[in-house]
Structures are given as structure tokens and as C-alpha cells.
Write a protein that holds these residues in place. Structure first.
Motif, PDB file in Angstrom:
ATOM      1  N   UNK A 189       0.740  -1.127   0.138  1.00 57.39           N
ATOM      2  CA  UNK A 189      -0.004   0.094  -0.105  1.00 57.39           C
ATOM      3  C   UNK A 189       0.843   1.217   0.187  1.00 57.39           C
ATOM      4  N   UNK A 190       2.093   1.046   0.523  1.00 55.76           N
ATOM      5  CA  UNK A 190       2.902   2.474   0.601  1.00 55.76           C
ATOM      6  C   UNK A 190       3.540   2.471  -0.717  1.00 55.76           C
ATOM      7  N   UNK A 191       4.082   1.492  -1.414  1.00 54.44           N
ATOM      8  CA  UNK A 191       4.954   1.466  -2.441  1.00 54.44           C
ATOM      9  C   UNK A 191       3.938   1.536  -3.825  1.00 54.44           C
ATOM     10  N   UNK A 212      -3.721  -6.660 -12.977  1.00 53.12           N
ATOM     11  CA  UNK A 212      -4.644  -5.759 -12.467  1.00 53.12           C
ATOM     12  C   UNK A 212      -5.432  -6.483 -11.524  1.00 53.12           C
ATOM     13  N   UNK A 213      -5.721  -7.823 -11.372  1.00 52.56           N
ATOM     14  CA  UNK A 213      -6.546  -8.426 -10.572  1.00 52.56           C
ATOM     15  C   UNK A 213      -5.815  -8.598  -9.322  1.00 52.56           C
ATOM     16  N   UNK A 214      -4.359  -8.861  -9.385  1.00 57.83           N
ATOM     17  CA  UNK A 214      -3.601  -9.123  -8.067  1.00 57.83           C
ATOM     18  C   UNK A 214      -3.724  -7.604  -7.367  1.00 57.83           C
ATOM     19  N   UNK A 215      -3.496  -6.550  -7.982  1.00 62.36           N
ATOM     20  CA  UNK A 215      -3.645  -5.194  -7.289  1.00 62.36           C
ATOM     21  C   UNK A 215      -5.066  -4.857  -6.759  1.00 62.36           C
ATOM     22  N   UNK A 216      -6.205  -5.414  -7.412  1.00 58.41           N
ATOM     23  CA  UNK A 216      -7.442  -5.414  -7.047  1.00 58.41           C
ATOM     24  C   UNK A 216      -7.785  -6.166  -5.857  1.00 58.41           C
ATOM     25  N   UNK A 217      -7.084  -7.359  -5.592  1.00 61.72           N
ATOM     26  CA  UNK A 217      -7.220  -8.070  -4.404  1.00 61.72           C
ATOM     27  C   UNK A 217      -6.878  -7.244  -3.136  1.00 61.72           C
ATOM     28  N   UNK A 218      -5.919  -6.388  -3.225  1.00 61.79           N
ATOM     29  CA  UNK A 218      -5.335  -5.585  -2.091  1.00 61.79           C
ATOM     30  C   UNK A 218      -6.080  -4.266  -2.003  1.00 61.79           C
ATOM     31  N   UNK A 220      -5.972  -1.765  -4.695  1.00 65.25           N
ATOM     32  CA  UNK A 220      -5.122  -0.869  -5.100  1.00 65.25           C
ATOM     33  C   UNK A 220      -5.452  -1.017  -6.495  1.00 65.25           C
ATOM     34  N   UNK A 221      -5.799   0.412  -7.319  1.00 73.26           N
ATOM     35  CA  UNK A 221      -5.654   0.457  -8.699  1.00 73.26           C
ATOM     36  C   UNK A 221      -4.322   0.620  -9.360  1.00 73.26           C
ATOM     37  N   UNK A 222      -4.388   0.041 -10.377  1.00 73.34           N
ATOM     38  CA  UNK A 222      -2.965   0.171 -11.264  1.00 73.34           C
ATOM     39  C   UNK A 222      -2.883   1.698 -11.787  1.00 73.34           C
TER      40      UNK A 222
END
Length: 317
Positions: A189-191, A212-218, A220-222
Motif C-alpha cells: 500500500x505504501x509502495x 490488475x486482478x492482483x492489485x485489485x485483491x489488495x 489498489x488500482x494500477x
């Protein structure tokens, strides 16, 4: 068991099962029916269970245990056929050049390992490499312009056989003088706001969708600020401070760059060996069998996954 099972026994079993009786099997194998029956009864007595149920005029059917033996027999006979076919082709110098496509995002060590394994499996047989983006390599595989490929996952094609051969952790690439390099692990989330360099989505749409899905799971939008077509450009952009990037942990880094893992997530890059299901290259069945057993992540002096079959095989111990 006191006696080894020979190839002829396996051939008899398959012929009996296909013909549904001993007489047709004997005709196919150019043997007498009593001789075939005696061989199979001796085999069944030796292994301690019946392979077939004799049903008189209704022929024979395999027992449940016999079904397992028959499946194994068909596999062994097919492997024997393949072994002698490729050995004959090697002897005559008739093994065609293996045409392998690869993406620049594949770790080059995997390509070196594949070439070494192929050379060990098929001495003096040539493999040639053809680079390109994943979509292009898939198109060339589907048109039979290539025999096989090594590509990043996921692979979007129903006409290709896909074998995952390597897994590697995704890590954050940064300059060695970046303050983040002082940390052993990074908080996603910080990086995330600083991860701004990505592979061009059009080169491998399914891989970008997965990211995109990996980021969405936490949650965070790309932020796709900069896109590139190869790993060298990713590293150049990171060095020039255009942003950070997610890269394969095994990627060889240029000087001035380093990587750090992300805490709390298990993001990985997978690499696959792919080949057309319709490919006729004589070496591919052996290559695929070896890769299913061994993968490509470890350098080896000698492949252990594919071995010449012995003249006689012990059945069920």
C-alpha cells in the motif's frame, strides 16, 4: 512375481482387449490361439489376479485391476514406439530442427537450461530460437511457424498444450540509492503509488489482466504511467526515475538497481512451455514428458525425466 513381464505380454493384452477375444488377438499377433491363452494364463497366475473375465461366446472383458494394467500397457507400448522412432531419426540425422519462440520477459537462464536439456536428450539435434512478444509467438505456434515456445503465463489459447516450467516471486525493482532499498520488505500500500512502469498491456493482455486482478485483491488500482516492450526498457526507466516496477525475482539486474520483496502477498511470475496440440515434431512428446517431471528451474548435467525403456519390465512389483 517370479518372472518379468515382456513387451510381447503387453502387446497380447492390448490386442485381446481390442479384439474382445483371444482368437482375434491371436490372428492379429500371428500366433495360435492356444499359445496366446497359455501366455496370459501364466501371466495371471504369476501376478496373482485375473486381468480378463472370460465370458464364453461373449468374449472377454478386463477386470478392474486389469483396466489399470491395460492402461499402463498402452502407455509403455506407445513410449517404446516413440523411443525407437526418435532413436532411428537421430541415427539417420533426420530429427528436424526444433523451432522455439520466446518472449523477452522470459528469464534467459530458462532458455539456456532448455537448450542444455534438449542437447542432453537429443545429442547433435539443433534447436533455434525466435524472439517476439507473447501474442506474436502464440500466433506463430497456432500457424505451425514454430514448434514450441517458452512464454510468461497466463497463456490464452485452446489450441496449445501448456506446461508450467518455472515459478518466480514478483519483487519491486528500484535504484540502489532509493530510500526503499534500506528496507528488507515493502508494504504494497505504501509502495504502490510509485509502481508506475509496466509491460505494455497490448503485448500480453491476459498477463496484464492478471496483474490488475492482483492489485485489485489488495484494494489498489494500477497507475499505468509508463509502458515498455522489454525488460531492458523497464530497467532503464527505473534508473531514470520514471517509477518503480514489478519484475521477476530471477531477472538479471543492471548495475545501480536492486529489488525488494513485498510483505504479506504471494505474487509470482509463472513461465510455461507451450506447443501446438497438432504439432508433428518427433521430439515434442519426450520434451513435454521431461518438462512435466523436471521443469526448467534447476541446472542439471543430465536430464533424468526421460530414459530409454528397459527390454523387460517388472509389473506391479
Amino acid at each position: 512375481m517370479s518372472e518379468p513381464v515382456e513387451f510381447r505380454h503387453l502387446e497380447y493384452l492390448v490386442a485381446i482387449n481390442e479384439g474382445k477375444n483371444f482368437t482375434r488377438a491371436a490372428e492379429k499377433m500371428y500366433r495360435s490361439q492356444p499359445a496366446i491363452s497359455q501366455q496370459i494364463r501364466g501371466l495371471e497366475s504369476d501376478i496373482g489376479f485375473p486381468i480378463f473375465l472370460r465370458q464364453g461366446r461373449d468374449g472377454v472383458t478386463p477386470t478392474p485391476a486389469g483396466e489399470l494394467v491395460l492402461s499402463w500397457a498402452r502407455t509403455v507400448l506407445e513410449e517404446r514406439r516413440e523411443v525407437f522412432a526418435i532413436a532411428r531419426a537421430i541415427h539417420k540425422g533426420e530429427v528436424p530442427t526444433l523451432r522455439l519462440g520466446f518472449s523477452s520477459f522470459v528469464n534467459p537462464t530458462l532458455l539456456t537450461t532448455f537448450r542444455q536439456c534438449y542437447s542432453d536428450l537429443f545429442p547433435k539435434c539443433e534447436v533455434v530460437f525466435s524472439g517476439g512478444d507473447s501474442a506474436l509467438i502464440v500466433q506463430r505456434l497456432e500457424s505451425n511457424a514454430l514448434d514450441c515456445g517458452i512464454l510468461p503465463c497466463p497463456i490464452d489459447s485452446k489450441t496449445l498444450d501448456v506446461i508450467t516450467v518455472a515459478h518466480s516471486q514478483l519483487v519491486v525493482c528500484m535504484r540502489t540509492d532509493d530510500p526503499l532499498a534500506l528496507h528488507m520488505q515493502l508494504d504494497i500500500h505504501e509502495v504502490a503509488p510509485r509502481i508506475r512502469v509496466f509491460r505494455d498491456p497490448e503485448l500480453h493482455p491476459s498477463a496484464h489482466a492478471h496483474l490488475v486482478n492482483l492489485f485489485a485483491e489488495v484494494g489498489i488500482p494500477i497507475s499505468l504511467a509508463n509502458s515498455v516492450t522489454n525488460p531492458a526498457d523497464i530497467q532503464w526507466m527505473v534508473k531514470e526515475k520514471y517509477g518503480l516496477a514489478l519484475v521477476d525475482q530471477a531477472l538479471p539486474l543492471e548495475s545501480g538497481l536492486t529489488t525488494r520483496p513485498i510483505a504479506g502477498v504471494n505474487w509470482s511470475a509463472q513461465t510455461a512451455f507451450v506447443a501446438s496440440k497438432n504439432s508433428q515434431h518427433i521430439a515434442l512428446p519426450f520434451v513435454q514428458r521431461f518438462l512435466r517431471q523436471e521443469g526448467l528451474t534447476v541446472q542439471r548435467k543430465r536430464p533424468r525425466g526421460v530414459r530409454p525403456l528397459p527390454k523387460q519390465l517388472e509389473l506391479l512389483g
